[in-house]
Every structure is written in structure tokens, then in C-alpha cells.
Design an enzyme around this catalytic site. Structure first.
Site, mmCIF file in Angstrom:
data_model
loop_
_atom_site.group_PDB
_atom_site.id
_atom_site.type_symbol
_atom_site.label_atom_id
_atom_site.label_comp_id
_atom_site.label_asym_id
_atom_site.label_seq_id
_atom_site.Cartn_x
_atom_site.Cartn_y
_atom_site.Cartn_z
ATOM 1 N N HIS A 1 1.130 4.328 6.786
ATOM 2 C CA HIS A 1 0.551 5.183 5.750
ATOM 3 C C HIS A 1 0.954 6.632 5.965
ATOM 4 C CE1 HIS A 1 -2.936 2.334 4.372
ATOM 5 N NE2 HIS A 1 -1.739 1.939 3.963
ATOM 6 N N ASP B 1 -7.985 6.355 4.299
ATOM 7 C CA ASP B 1 -8.122 5.214 5.206
ATOM 8 C C ASP B 1 -9.398 5.203 6.045
ATOM 9 O OD1 ASP B 1 -5.699 4.245 4.336
ATOM 10 O OD2 ASP B 1 -4.563 5.070 6.015
ATOM 11 N N SER C 1 0.804 -1.222 0.000
ATOM 12 C CA SER C 1 0.000 0.000 0.000
ATOM 13 C C SER C 1 0.840 1.276 0.000
ATOM 14 C CB SER C 1 -0.949 0.017 1.198
ATOM 15 O OG SER C 1 -0.226 0.114 2.404
#
Length: 198
Positions: A113, A139, A73
Site C-alpha cells: 500500500h 489501513d 487494492s
């Protein structure tokens, strides 16, 4: 040539069994005192590793100073298997663009992230929204029901450095439990059997 390769493949298990038998023989020849000394050495190695980990926790301020990237990701910034070094300085506000590691309630594995947006509440508390570089959306779908922002309490650390692909061993051990137990058993056995030659 192919016949020779096949014969060598058949011989390898025999060689491995012979080596295993030799190691078992060495273990049987050890006196109880030597065996105890090797067990203590193994315990000291484990204790040293734990002390180093706790020391890193104190120095970095993070409950998990080193993490492994488990998904794609965050590509191209980080790839699966990259080892990340974290730091969590106290009273330092989160900034847009920072790569953070956070843990969500009810989820065991931390997420790596980037901070997409920062929101300051009327009471002065800062909340932030994250997104994986390689993900199409933010998210919010990962957060708890009704949760739109992350808070400082979710933060485990901020990425300060990385080593590419060093964490692949960890991924192998998580994906294949038998590999993990085999590696642990082999290391323990190696420590017990090998003794210093004086």
C-alpha cells in the site's frame, strides 16, 4: 467436425499416458550412477535458486526482495499478479506517496500500500499511515487493536520496479495446491529423466 474434435479430446489422455510411460521407462533404464547424478543436478538447481534469493536479500536489504500483488487494492498502480521488486535502504525516511510493502503482527501475508501520512513522534521516531489506492479508507482497520501508525519494524521494502502479471503462476499455486505439487513433481521428474546426450 465436432465429432473429430471429440475424438481428439478422447485421444489426448492416451497420448499423455504414453508419454508418461515413456518417461517411466527411461527412468527404469537409468543406471544407479546416472540416477544419482540427476538427483545431484536437481539439488544444485535448488541450491542455486536459494543462493540467488539470499544474494538478492543482501543487495536489496529486504527480507523479501520480490513479492507478488495478491489483491486489487492498489489498482490502477498495480494489478493482481504483478511482480514487485523491493529495496529497503537503511536510514532513509519514509515519504508520503511512496509505495511500501509491510507485514503486520499476526498476519502471514505482506501488504502492498501507499504511504498516506507520516508522523514524527517527540522521541524522533517516524511512524506512517498507509492506504490502498483502490480502497475507500486508510489501513487503520488492518492494523492491530489500538495501533494507529506503522513503524519502521513493519516495513519489508519499498517498491522500485515491477513486471505486470508475471506473478500469476504464484497465485495459481497458492489458490490451487494440487497445481503446485503437480508442477513441482513434474519439474523434479523432468530433471531426473532428462540427461545430457553426449
Amino acid at each position: 467436425y465436432q465429432r473429430r474434435v471429440r475424438e481428439n479430446e478422447k485421444e489426448n489422455p492416451q497420448v499423455e499416458m504414453e508419454q508418461f510411460d515413456i518417461m517411466i521407462g527411461q527412468l527404469k533404464r537409468m543406471k544407479p550412477r546416472q540416477l544419482l547424478q540427476q538427483a545431484i543436478n536437481f539439488g544444485m538447481i535448488v541450491a542455486s535458486a536459494l543462493m540467488i534469493w539470499k544474494g538478492l536479500m543482501v543487495v536489496t536489504g529486504s527480507e523479501s526482495p520480490i513479492v507478488v500483488v495478491l489483491s486489487g487494492s492498489m489498482e490502477p498502480a498495480f494489478y493482481r499478479g504483478d511482480l514487485l521488486f523491493l529495496h529497503l535502504p537503511p536510514a532513509t525516511p519514509v515519504r508520503v506517496g511512496e509505495i511500501t510493502v509491510f507485514k503486520l503482527h499476526g498476519k502471514e501475508i505482506p501488504i502492498v500500500h501507499r504511504v498516506l501520512n507520516v508522523h514524527e513522534r517527540p522521541d524522533g521516531k517516524v511512524e506512517f499511515l498507509t492506504k490502498g489506492d483502490n480502497n475507500a479508507v486508510d489501513d487503520r482497520g488492518l492494523y492491530g487493536r489500538g495501533q494507529k501508525w506503522l513503524q519502521e519494524k513493519h516495513l519489508i521494502g519499498r517498491v522500485r520496479g515491477y513486471l505486470p502479471y508475471i506473478g500469476m503462476v504464484t497465485i495459481l499455486m497458492n489458490d490451487h495446491q494440487e497445481f503446485k505439487w503437480l508442477l513441482i513433481a513434474a519439474l523434479g521428474f523432468f530433471v531426473l529423466v532428462n540427461r545430457e546426450q553426449g
